[in-house]
Scaffold this motif. Structure first.
Motif, PDB file in Angstrom:
ATOM      1  N   UNK B  40       0.727  -1.002  -0.041  1.00 16.06           N
ATOM      2  CA  UNK B  40       0.133   0.038  -0.153  1.00 16.06           C
ATOM      3  C   UNK B  40       0.896   1.352   0.089  1.00 16.06           C
ATOM      4  N   UNK B  41       1.839   1.323   0.635  1.00 17.73           N
ATOM      5  CA  UNK B  41       2.931   2.284   0.520  1.00 17.73           C
ATOM      6  C   UNK B  41       3.440   2.594  -0.543  1.00 17.73           C
ATOM      7  N   UNK B  42       3.868   1.593  -1.299  1.00 17.49           N
ATOM      8  CA  UNK B  42       4.438   1.507  -2.651  1.00 17.49           C
ATOM      9  C   UNK B  42       3.638   2.229  -3.665  1.00 17.49           C
ATOM     10  N   UNK B  43       2.256   1.671  -3.243  1.00 21.56           N
ATOM     11  CA  UNK B  43       1.193   2.279  -4.318  1.00 21.56           C
ATOM     12  C   UNK B  43       0.992   3.767  -3.923  1.00 21.56           C
ATOM     13  N   UNK B  44       1.168   4.150  -2.794  1.00 23.33           N
ATOM     14  CA  UNK B  44       0.622   5.617  -2.353  1.00 23.33           C
ATOM     15  C   UNK B  44       1.901   6.410  -2.985  1.00 23.33           C
ATOM     16  N   UNK B  45       3.105   5.872  -2.736  1.00 24.70           N
ATOM     17  CA  UNK B  45       4.352   6.696  -3.191  1.00 24.70           C
ATOM     18  C   UNK B  45       4.090   6.713  -4.729  1.00 24.70           C
ATOM     19  N   UNK B  46       3.502   5.932  -5.345  1.00 29.34           N
ATOM     20  CA  UNK B  46       3.552   5.885  -6.944  1.00 29.34           C
ATOM     21  C   UNK B  46       2.191   6.544  -7.366  1.00 29.34           C
ATOM     22  N   UNK B  47       1.462   7.098  -6.314  1.00 30.70           N
ATOM     23  CA  UNK B  47       0.058   7.915  -6.592  1.00 30.70           C
ATOM     24  C   UNK B  47      -0.801   6.941  -7.418  1.00 30.70           C
TER      25      UNK B  47
END
Lengths: 221, 221
Positions: B40-47
């Motif tokens: 989820x953090x990776x997805x958030x970082x990638x917007x």
DNA sequence: GGCAAATACGAGTGATCGCTCGCACAATCC
DNA sequence: GGATTGTGCGAGCGATCACTCGTATTTGCC
């Protein structure tokens, strides 16, 4: 911030459990790293229930804190006996022996130390303590090199040399602890000593090629 | 296992998303390590949303696999251009420049590489690929030292020297990438080169103290 | 023996994480 | 335009983890 006025009476059994739990934690941290290590796994490794674990540690972080603290304490004792005034004026080869041997021995006997100190995943408290220890060790290395350097090094050079000597040592140490115990490891230790000796010789020996200007082909050992 | 007969048509937008996600993953892995990095953090970082992430990667491990694979590929390209026959016969100081400079540059530009390759927490597939790369690099180092060593080293000595040279380099590299970009880092690189030069000089130069400038005109290329 | 405190247990709780699913939008082909 | 398929979303599911709690047992002390 607050001292606890009730230092929780401990029975001998409790102290034994704590050591047992810390030993189990060391094994699990070492095998899986801090984050992936589960408290249930630590309890299982120590042959106790999760509830028992939490009787002695308020949370997972506290386990790492206590373990790291004890290891750092041992390490401080070790390197306190290493950087003594007598050792400071030893000839370089003997100095390297005197410094490296205890460090290598400690890290081989306590692999959890490197595992716990190295990860960027460890809780902040451990990282802080490790930074302090690192800085302390580094300043000892720096003072030792300062005492040995002929001619004296500039402060910037001294910093660079101490930093690099320590970094190189850590690199070699990783190779050493990864090596199987026995003659292979001993040979790796001897090789790391060669690296350190050849790096530092020109600094302590003035312009000379080595500490021992005798035989051109020493190739001993 | 099974090849996929449907190579999943990708539009240009999809390829862009993949790069975007891998870049975000590199940042998050670098900051928190593999285990602590949440998808989820990776997805958030990638917007993007978690669902979008899982459109392109079947699971978290696959993200690390793909990222590690790309980095390893780049690293192979780098060191393929480093250990060339011409470089093999270079004088030691120039050889060290030729080998260390690209390696340092790559690792400074891709901090995720060290972060991903180093942890014992990474999925087995990455560890395997890293071991292969490590063995490959090591054998290149070994062959280079073999080509330079005068007199020739015994196989055991050659192994030890190559292992130690590589380990020491990795130790110095850690110091270098931790140093702030600029003159401080450059000085650290120069210092590491000193270590390597002083360690390897006695091996290539026979009994000589340093790099004997006996051959003044190598001038090839 | 009797009492209080320390020790031990392990199923259970809330939170987080990896991952899914149903659906809507967009691009490409005819 | 219609059909097909890639792209995007985000609430939510099951699993796991750190951690708790009620209770049973053991220990130290009188």
């Amino acid at each position: 911030m607050s001292e606890d006025p009730r230092p929780r009476r401990r029975q001998a059994r409790g102290e034994r459990r704590i050591s047992q739990l810390l030993q189990a934690a060391a094994d699990v941290f070492c095998a899986n790293g801090y984050t992936a290590a589960s408290t249930n796994a630590i309890a299982r490794e120590a042959k106790v229930s999760p509830g028992t674990l939490y009787q002695y540690f308020p949370n997972k972080e506290a386990i790492a804190i206590e373990l790291g603290g004890r290891l750092i304490h041992q390490m401080r004792e070790t390197h306190g006996q290493v950087f003594t005034p007598e050792n400071l004026s030893l000839p370089l080869p003997e100095l390297i022996d005197a410094v490296l041997d205890p460090m290598v021995e400690f890290n081989c006997a306590n692999p959890a130390f490197l595992a716990l100190m190295h990860g960027s995943e460890v809780p902040g408290r451990i990282a802080e303590e490790h930074d302090e220890l690192h800085a302390s060790l580094l300043s000892q290395v720096r003072e030792t090199i300062r005492a040995q350097a002929v001619p004296p090094l500039s402060p910037e050079e001294l910093d660079r040399v101490a930093d690099m000597a320590f970094a190189v040592f850590k690199g070699g140490l990783a190779l050493i602890v990864a090596a199987p115990e026995g003659p292979v490891r001993d040979a790796a230790v001897a090789e790391l000593k060669k690296v350190m000796l050849r790096y530092l010789s020109p600094i302590v020996g003035g312009a000379g090629p080595g500490t021992d200007p005798a035989a051109p082909a020493p190739a001993a050992l």
